[in-house]
Design an enzyme around this catalytic site. Structure first.
Site, PDB file in Angstrom:
ATOM      1  N   ASP A  34      12.837 -45.433   1.732  1.00 42.39           N
ATOM      2  CA  ASP A  34      13.144 -46.193   2.948  1.00 42.39           C
ATOM      3  C   ASP A  34      13.886 -47.437   2.509  1.00 42.39           C
ATOM      4  OD1 ASP A  34      10.618 -47.754   1.998  1.00 42.39           O
ATOM      5  OD2 ASP A  34      11.531 -49.002   3.548  1.00 42.39           O
ATOM      6  N   ASP A  48      -1.645 -53.250  -0.741  1.00 46.36           N
ATOM      7  CA  ASP A  48      -1.407 -53.491  -2.173  1.00 46.36           C
ATOM      8  C   ASP A  48      -0.878 -54.895  -2.363  1.00 46.36           C
ATOM      9  OD1 ASP A  48       0.973 -52.962  -0.817  1.00 46.36           O
ATOM     10  OD2 ASP A  48       1.983 -52.275  -2.632  1.00 46.36           O
ATOM     11  N   GLY A 101       6.636 -52.191  -5.824  1.00 46.59           N
ATOM     12  CA  GLY A 101       6.909 -53.276  -6.761  1.00 46.59           C
ATOM     13  C   GLY A 101       8.219 -53.130  -7.504  1.00 46.59           C
ATOM     14  N   GLY A 119       1.037 -55.593   3.344  1.00 42.70           N
ATOM     15  CA  GLY A 119       0.900 -56.547   2.236  1.00 42.70           C
ATOM     16  C   GLY A 119       2.241 -57.125   1.806  1.00 42.70           C
ATOM     17  N   ASP A 157       4.098 -48.868   6.694  1.00 39.96           N
ATOM     18  CA  ASP A 157       3.732 -49.649   5.511  1.00 39.96           C
ATOM     19  C   ASP A 157       2.505 -50.484   5.877  1.00 39.96           C
ATOM     20  OD1 ASP A 157       3.661 -50.710   3.011  1.00 39.96           O
ATOM     21  OD2 ASP A 157       5.608 -51.715   3.092  1.00 39.96           O
ATOM     22  N   SER A 158       1.769 -50.862   4.845  1.00 36.93           N
ATOM     23  CA  SER A 158       0.439 -51.451   5.041  1.00 36.93           C
ATOM     24  C   SER A 158       0.439 -52.908   5.463  1.00 36.93           C
ATOM     25  CB  SER A 158      -0.331 -51.327   3.730  1.00 36.93           C
ATOM     26  OG  SER A 158       0.434 -51.901   2.681  1.00 36.93           O
ATOM     27  N   GLN A 198       1.640 -49.776  -8.914  1.00 32.33           N
ATOM     28  CA  GLN A 198       2.265 -51.064  -9.224  1.00 32.33           C
ATOM     29  C   GLN A 198       2.428 -51.152 -10.750  1.00 32.33           C
ATOM     30  OE1 GLN A 198       3.670 -53.243  -7.247  1.00 32.33           O
ATOM     31  NE2 GLN A 198       3.002 -52.490  -5.248  1.00 32.33           N
TER      32      GLN A 198
HETATM   33  N1  GUN Z   1       8.013 -52.113   0.276  1.00 36.83           N
HETATM   34  C1  GUN Z   1       8.811 -52.290  -0.808  1.00 36.83           C
HETATM   35  N2  GUN Z   1       8.062 -52.461  -1.930  1.00 36.83           N
HETATM   36  C2  GUN Z   1       6.771 -52.392  -1.546  1.00 36.83           C
HETATM   37  C3  GUN Z   1       5.522 -52.505  -2.246  1.00 36.83           C
HETATM   38  O1  GUN Z   1       5.455 -52.701  -3.477  1.00 36.83           O
HETATM   39  N3  GUN Z   1       4.393 -52.390  -1.498  1.00 36.83           N
HETATM   40  C4  GUN Z   1       4.430 -52.163  -0.147  1.00 36.83           C
HETATM   41  N4  GUN Z   1       3.277 -52.067   0.514  1.00 36.83           N
HETATM   42  N5  GUN Z   1       5.583 -52.062   0.527  1.00 36.83           N
HETATM   43  C5  GUN Z   1       6.731 -52.174  -0.166  1.00 36.83           C
END
Ligand code: GUN
Length: 381
Positions: free
Chosen positions: A275, A151, A225, A100, A97-98, A198
């Site tokens: 996940d 994001d 989101g 954010g 995951d990024s 989103q």
């Molecule tokens: N993990 C759960 N929801 C999100 C999301 O909206 N964005 C990111 N980057 N990870 C998440």
């Protein structure tokens, strides 16, 4: 296989059954059978599990977190030590995951701007900047097979204007993330970058976000989101409007979801990847997921129950230990309680995913869905 493996990222849609999809993602670190559940390995470990155990349960891919790993041990150190796969001895696929989402939930003194988000570490207060470019740079250093754009995910309920602003910012960040990903040679290494839809709980914004993102060249598309405070029916409604406008021949990943029921219902609406910390976190808190629903092993009613969680299961944690013993371990707070219950929970999640995949292949997903829900409703005896 080395990180420079030539096998490009690809997705094959093998079969559909209603809106449910059976597919196969090819990565430099192996094939991922979809629908897939990705155990969460935030800190370069799926908590309380050996990597080989996770693999033996049938997981083809696990999730790592940019935010945690950039702070400790740092992405640069992981790169120096051969990348995340080598570092944690997980030679199979990794999605990261990024950052954010985790910055918003964990970091201190956050400041959002067009450029990115600046924050202080929740460990030591040190100052950091996360931009779309920096996030991709970190994910490149980690060497993950599937990377996420940076994001902005906001909690619900929220005003429409706030949802729209976050959606538009996320779309601009999607574009910048893609540029950086290509600059770093991601596609040439067989890696993938997913854009993130989103739009909060607003159907029009969800559709707009999915359509505009779909015009950008990503290897896959995530739905973000959701599961952020809204009722389950709102989440499912958002999927119903979103997945029909997402690219058919690219994988679709619902982020941070969910319970077994959330997963089953989301597969029924066209999602391929999931996940969630639920099976691992619940396992550390005395909660077991089984074919017949949840079992809270803290409860005194298990104190003299000689039955295992499920005598028909393949997983030793599920089959070979009495509920009385598990109750005891939970009560005295022994490490083995977390190990056995995490093992059981991930085994159940992978068992569910295998059942889902088999049912889609056989064209019997609807029957499987009903039967599985009936078993859950029967409850733990
Ligand atoms: N993990 C759960 N929801 C999100 C999301 O909206 N964005 C990111 N980057 N990870 C998440």
């Amino acid at each position: 296989m080395s990180d420079q493996a030539q096998k490009p990222f690809s997705f094959k849609l093998l079969k559909t059954d209603g809106a449910a999809r059976r597919g196969e993602i090819t990565t430099p670190h192996g094939v991922v059978r979809t629908p897939a559940f990705m155990p969460v390995g935030t800190q370069a470990t799926v908590k309380a599990m050996y990597p080989q155990q996770v693999r033996d349960l049938g997981a083809d891919v696990i999730l790592g977190n940019t935010y945690h790993l950039m702070l400790r041990p740092t992405a640069e150190r992981v790169a120096k030590l051969g990348g995340l796969h080598h570092f944690m001895n997980w030679p199979h696929a990794i999605l990261t995951d990024s950052g954010g989402f985790q910055v918003m939930s964990l970091a201190q003194l956050r400041k959002m701007s067009e450029e990115g988000v600046s924050f202080r570490s929740h460990h030591d207060g040190s100052k950091h900047m996360m931009s779309p470019e920096r996030s991709i740079e970190i994910q490149g250093l980690l060497g993950s097979d599937i990377q996420m754009q940076l994001d902005q995910c906001i909690a619900l309920p929220a005003e429409r204007s706030e949802i729209e602003e976050a959606m538009n910012l996320s779309l601009r960040w999607a574009d910048r993330s893609r540029t950086q990903f290509e600059k770093m040679g991601g596609p040439g290494k067989g890696q993938a970058l997913y854009g993130i839809v989103q739009g909060g709980d607003n159907p029009e914004l969800r559709v707009e976000s999915a359509q505009r993102l779909g015009e950008m060249p990503f290897e896959g598309y995530s739905v973000g989101g959701l599961a952020v405070g809204e009722p389950q029916e709102v989440m499912l409604r958002m999927l119903e409007v979103t997945t029909p406008v997402m690219p058919v021949h690219k994988p679709r990943y619902l982020m941070g979801v969910g319970t077994p029921e959330d997963i089953l219902e989301s597969v029924a609406r066209g999602i391929d990847q999931f996940d969630c910390v639920m099976p691992t976190r619940a396992g550390r808190h005395g909660l077991a997921y089984t074919r017949f629903g949840k079992v809270n092993l803290k409860n005194a009613r298990h104190a003299e129950d000689p039955r295992p969680l499920d005598e028909e299961a393949d997983c030793p944690a599920t089959r070979d230990y009495s509920r009385a013993y598990l109750h005891h371990l939970v009560r005295v707070n022994e490490g083995l309680a977390a190990m056995l219950l995490t093992w059981n929970n991930l085994a159940y999640y992978q068992f569910l995913m295998q059942g889902i995949r088999d049912a889609i292949e056989a064209g019997t997903f609807e029957d499987f869905r009903q039967k599985t829900k009936e078993d859950w409703a029967r409850g733990d005896l």
